[in-house]
Design an enzyme around this catalytic site. Structure first.
Site: not given
Ligand code: PAF
Length: 296
Positions: A8-9, A11, A96, A177, A195, A247, A259
């Site tokens: 993926g992105a 990796g 994540n 995180k 975001n 994501s 996730e």
């Molecule tokens: O999951 C994500 O997209 C990233 O971890 C974050 C930091 C939220 C930025 O978009």
């Protein structure tokens, strides 16, 4: 040689940068991959191409395994490759969310397990074709005592993508995180916004509630954070990634399982253990579950 599970992105970002510094890389993919060239557009807009080998099974060697699949896939890929993984082989988990390392340890009790978190970002444009979208710090650290002496791996990865560090107290970085993800990901996914939109007052209020909830759990786990500093950090990440879609936003957009279980779900499991109510987190968790339940 590095074996990277997951093309993926993230990796592919490590694969490209390890190849760039002359390291050998082998990609382990879910389905056979006919593509032999890895295309990489870096942040300076330079296009690179690397020959890359791949297979659906692991190579028969002791090289470290860098696992770059989503949290939802970690247990499945480890189970799939279980008989090929040697007991002394180092497993690096980079995704994540939290809760996967415990699952991997249960399957591989003797292996050194390293947890990693990265603020590097990239976009998968097509199979083995990525565009780097952000540069940031990466931390690696031991999840179990067997991994304590593996700091050299962080040095190797630092040569590929700088600002990569070994961190003895990786749990604090993973929690940071997690807290960034719980603040940004569900809201951007539910409202299908980038975001940067989270800087609006109505979302800032929700972020404060979610962080207040989450910090009760961090406190119970004895992971120290200062609320205002954390909110400032979250808003800095929002500003730095203002144009990006998180994501979880993309997962909901493309109707993929998110996730959620490893972000909000992880906090809720801890909350029930400590008998703490976290209604703001619970509400976001349920909304994401509901969106996922509508997939065909
Ligand atoms: O999951 C994500 O997209 C990233 O971890 C974050 C930091 C939220 C930025 O978009």
């Amino acid at each position: 040689m590095w074996q990277i599970i997951g093309a993926g992105a993230i990796g592919c970002l490590w694969a490209a940068n390890l190849q760039r510094i002359g390291q050998q890389v082998h990609l382990i993919t879910r389905k056979p991959c006919s593509e032999r060239t890895l295309h990489y557009l870096d942040l300076e807009n330079s296009q690179h191409q690397f020959n890359v080998s791949s297979s659906t099974g692991l190579l028969n060697d002791l090289d470290p395994l860098l696992v770059c699949v989503k949290a939802t896939q970690v247990k499945k890929v480890i189970q799939k490759h279980l008989i090929s993984i040697k007991p002394q082989q180092v497993i690096i988990l980079m995704h994540n969310g939290m809760g996967c390392a415990e699952q991997v340890q249960a399957l591989l009790p003797d292996n050194p397990i390293i947890c990693a978190t990265t603020a590097n970002a990239s976009l998968l444009l097509a199979p083995l074709n990525i565009k780097q979208t952000g540069r940031g710090v990466t931390y690696l650290g031991p999840f179990n005592p067997a991994a304590c002496l593996q700091h050299k791996l962080a040095e190797s990865l630092n040569s590929a993508l700088d600002d990569t560090h070994w961190c003895e107290n990786i749990n604090h970085k993973l929690w940071l995180k997690l807290l960034i993800n719980i603040a940004i990901n569900p809201l951007t996914a539910i409202y299908q916004i980038n975001n940067g939109q989270l800087l609006q007052a109505k979302f800032q209020k929700q972020i404060k509630e979610v962080i207040r909830d989450s910090l009760q759990i961090a406190d119970a786990e004895k992971i120290p954070f200062v609320e205002q500093e954390l909110l400032n950090t979250i808003n800095r990440v929002i500003q730095q990634t203002a144009q990006n879609y998180s994501s979880m936003n993309r997962d909901i957009f493309y109707q993929r399982i998110t996730e959620n279980e490893y972000i909000g779900g992880f906090l809720l499991k801890k909350a029930s253990l400590y008998k703490i109510k976290i209604p703001a987190v619970e509400s976001l968790y349920k909304k994401i579950k509901q969106l996922e339940s509508h997939y065909a």
